[in-house]
Design a protein around this motif. Structure first.
Motif, short mmCIF file in Angstrom:
data_model
loop_
_atom_site.label_atom_id
_atom_site.label_comp_id
_atom_site.label_asym_id
_atom_site.label_seq_id
_atom_site.Cartn_x
_atom_site.Cartn_y
_atom_site.Cartn_z
N PRO A 20 0.69 -1.35 -0.03
CA PRO A 20 -0.06 0.06 -0.04
C PRO A 20 0.88 0.97 0.05
CG PRO A 20 0.05 -0.96 1.91
CD PRO A 20 0.94 -1.96 1.21
N ASP A 21 0.31 2.29 -0.45
CA ASP A 21 1.01 3.42 -0.81
C ASP A 21 1.01 4.30 0.68
OD1 ASP A 21 2.32 5.81 -1.54
OD2 ASP A 21 0.61 6.50 -2.73
N LEU A 22 1.99 5.20 0.97
CA LEU A 22 2.06 5.86 2.37
C LEU A 22 0.95 6.71 2.67
CD1 LEU A 22 5.67 7.16 1.91
CD2 LEU A 22 5.04 5.11 2.92
N VAL A 23 0.48 6.73 3.83
CA VAL A 23 -0.37 7.75 4.33
C VAL A 23 0.17 9.03 4.54
CG1 VAL A 23 -2.10 8.36 5.77
CG2 VAL A 23 -2.12 5.64 5.20
N HIS A 35 9.17 6.64 1.78
CA HIS A 35 8.98 6.78 0.44
C HIS A 35 9.90 5.78 -0.14
CE1 HIS A 35 9.01 8.44 -3.70
NE2 HIS A 35 7.85 8.21 -3.46
N LEU A 36 11.33 6.24 0.01
CA LEU A 36 12.30 5.37 -0.55
C LEU A 36 12.19 3.64 -0.16
CD1 LEU A 36 15.20 4.85 -1.98
CD2 LEU A 36 16.13 5.71 0.24
N SER A 37 11.65 3.43 1.18
CA SER A 37 11.69 2.39 1.57
C SER A 37 10.63 1.45 0.87
CB SER A 37 11.18 2.18 3.12
OG SER A 37 10.98 0.79 3.52
N LEU A 38 9.66 2.16 0.66
CA LEU A 38 8.35 1.59 -0.45
C LEU A 38 8.90 1.46 -1.88
CD1 LEU A 38 5.57 0.75 -0.63
CD2 LEU A 38 5.00 3.46 -1.52
N ARG A 39 9.91 2.11 -2.34
CA ARG A 39 10.50 1.92 -3.76
C ARG A 39 11.27 0.89 -3.53
NH1 ARG A 39 13.41 6.77 -5.36
NH2 ARG A 39 13.35 5.96 -7.27
N LEU A 60 21.79 -3.93 -15.72
CA LEU A 60 22.27 -2.50 -15.91
C LEU A 60 21.44 -1.70 -14.81
CD1 LEU A 60 24.63 -0.59 -17.20
CD2 LEU A 60 23.00 -0.43 -19.14
N ASP A 61 22.09 -0.84 -13.93
CA ASP A 61 21.37 0.11 -13.53
C ASP A 61 21.75 1.62 -13.56
OD1 ASP A 61 20.22 1.75 -11.34
OD2 ASP A 61 20.83 0.61 -9.76
N LEU A 62 20.95 2.16 -14.71
CA LEU A 62 21.32 3.54 -15.16
C LEU A 62 20.96 4.56 -14.37
CD1 LEU A 62 20.41 2.91 -18.97
CD2 LEU A 62 22.68 2.99 -17.92
N GLY A 63 21.57 5.46 -13.91
CA GLY A 63 21.45 6.52 -13.11
C GLY A 63 21.39 5.85 -11.66
N ALA A 64 22.24 5.32 -11.33
CA ALA A 64 22.28 4.47 -10.17
C ALA A 64 22.30 5.34 -8.65
CB ALA A 64 23.46 3.44 -9.97
N GLY A 65 22.76 6.44 -8.81
CA GLY A 65 22.78 7.36 -7.76
C GLY A 65 23.57 6.67 -6.41
N PRO A 66 22.88 6.60 -5.31
CA PRO A 66 23.67 6.13 -4.06
C PRO A 66 23.82 4.57 -4.22
CG PRO A 66 21.64 7.59 -3.29
CD PRO A 66 21.47 7.19 -4.89
N GLY A 67 23.19 4.02 -5.05
CA GLY A 67 23.37 2.53 -5.06
C GLY A 67 22.44 1.67 -4.58
N HIS A 68 21.33 2.27 -4.06
CA HIS A 68 20.42 1.34 -3.25
C HIS A 68 20.18 0.20 -3.89
CE1 HIS A 68 20.65 4.47 -0.16
NE2 HIS A 68 20.14 5.39 -0.86
N PHE A 69 19.38 0.49 -5.13
CA PHE A 69 18.56 -0.64 -6.04
C PHE A 69 19.48 -1.27 -6.68
CE2 PHE A 69 15.98 3.26 -5.73
CZ PHE A 69 14.71 2.63 -5.51
N ALA A 70 20.90 -0.85 -7.00
CA ALA A 70 22.22 -1.88 -7.42
C ALA A 70 22.16 -2.90 -6.48
CB ALA A 70 23.46 -1.00 -7.64
N ARG A 71 22.46 -2.55 -5.17
CA ARG A 71 22.84 -3.58 -4.15
C ARG A 71 21.67 -4.47 -3.92
NH1 ARG A 71 25.45 0.89 -1.84
NH2 ARG A 71 23.32 1.74 -0.79
N ILE A 72 20.32 -3.89 -4.04
CA ILE A 72 19.25 -4.97 -4.04
C ILE A 72 19.21 -6.00 -5.09
CG2 ILE A 72 16.70 -5.32 -4.56
CD1 ILE A 72 16.34 -2.96 -2.73
N ALA A 73 19.53 -5.64 -6.30
CA ALA A 73 19.92 -6.71 -7.63
C ALA A 73 20.93 -7.41 -7.29
CB ALA A 73 19.95 -5.63 -8.71
N SER A 74 22.16 -7.06 -6.56
CA SER A 74 23.02 -7.94 -6.45
C SER A 74 22.79 -8.89 -5.64
CB SER A 74 24.43 -7.03 -6.03
OG SER A 74 25.40 -7.98 -5.89
#
Length: 238
Positions: A20-23, A35-39, A60-74
């Motif tokens: 569910p979305d945030l309240v 919000h980041l945790s939900l994503r 391939l993680d394009l525009g990886a920023g801090p790397g949160h999503f890259a670490r999850i995929a790894s």
């Protein structure tokens, strides 16, 4: 200018959002960490259920920023390469010290990265709406034949706070896509180099996907709310 010819309407599958979305209380600051945790949870769910593959499958993680999503995929068994124009940074926006990472990192403007064909899955998490329209269309066209995971803002002027409306100029592009040009702010969570970007309205983004020739599209319903309005997850196949 990037052009595309629509050959057929893609097959669309709408799946319920897994969480569910945030309240969000209207009189409180936007809960950025929640919000980041939900994503992150939603991305983890998509990798596990929608693009699950054997260990070592390349992402391939394009525009990886801090790397949160890259670490999850790894951690889910993908061999990950992350690309960003800036060094990975912390949540405070400060550049992080170099450390042993769980993925390969390439510091480069993602528009100049020319090895898209080497990867099975391409993730564009919170990045394409930071690009001008032509760059978005060119990048997506180059990803045909791959599985593409997208998390993007959708332009809805009624959902943008009054103190942010000045950053948006609504227009219809030469290709007939409706949306708005957005003034970028030049910070780490903003675009690299280009002063403005293009945000699609939802129907126009769907048409752009069709025009670019992707045969199958999965979208999560409903969208979730960001600090700027609705935000959507898409998975494009081939």
């Amino acid at each position: 200018m990037t052009t595309a010819t629509q050959t057929h309407e893609p097959t669309w599958e709408r799946l319920p959002a897994p969480y569910p979305d945030l309240v969000i209380a209207p009189d409180e600051p936007f809960p950025a960490l929640a919000h980041l945790s939900l994503r992150l949870k939603t991305y983890r769910h998509l990798l596990a259920t929608r693009v699950a593959g054997p260990a070592g499958r390349s992402l391939l993680d394009l525009g990886a920023g801090p790397g949160h999503f890259a670490r999850i995929a790894s951690r889910q068994g993908f061999a990950v390469t992350a690309v960003d124009a800036r060094e990975p940074w912390t949540l405070t926006g400060q550049t992080s010290a170099r450390q042993i990472r769980e993925y390969d990192f390439v510091q480069m403007d993602l528009r100049k990265f020319d090895r898209l064909r080497d990867f099975d899955v391409i993730a564009m998490i919170g990045v394409i709406y930071h690009l001008p329209l032509e760059d978005q269309l060119g990048l997506l066209a180059a990803c045909r034949g791959k599985v593409v995971i997208i998390d993007t803002e959708i332009y809805d002027p009624s959902a943008i706070a009054a103190d942010r409306q000045h950053r948006f100029t609504r227009r219809t592009t030469a290709e007939g896509y409706a949306g708005a040009d957005c003034l970028e702010r030049g910070e780490v969570y903003s675009s690299h180099l280009n002063p403005s970007s293009f945000w699609f309205e939802e129907e126009s983004f769907a048409r752009a996907i069709a025009d670019l020739g992707f045969p199958r599209v999965t979208v999560l319903d409903p969208p979730y709310r960001s600090a700027f309005g609705p935000r959507r997850w898409y998975v494009l196949d081939g």
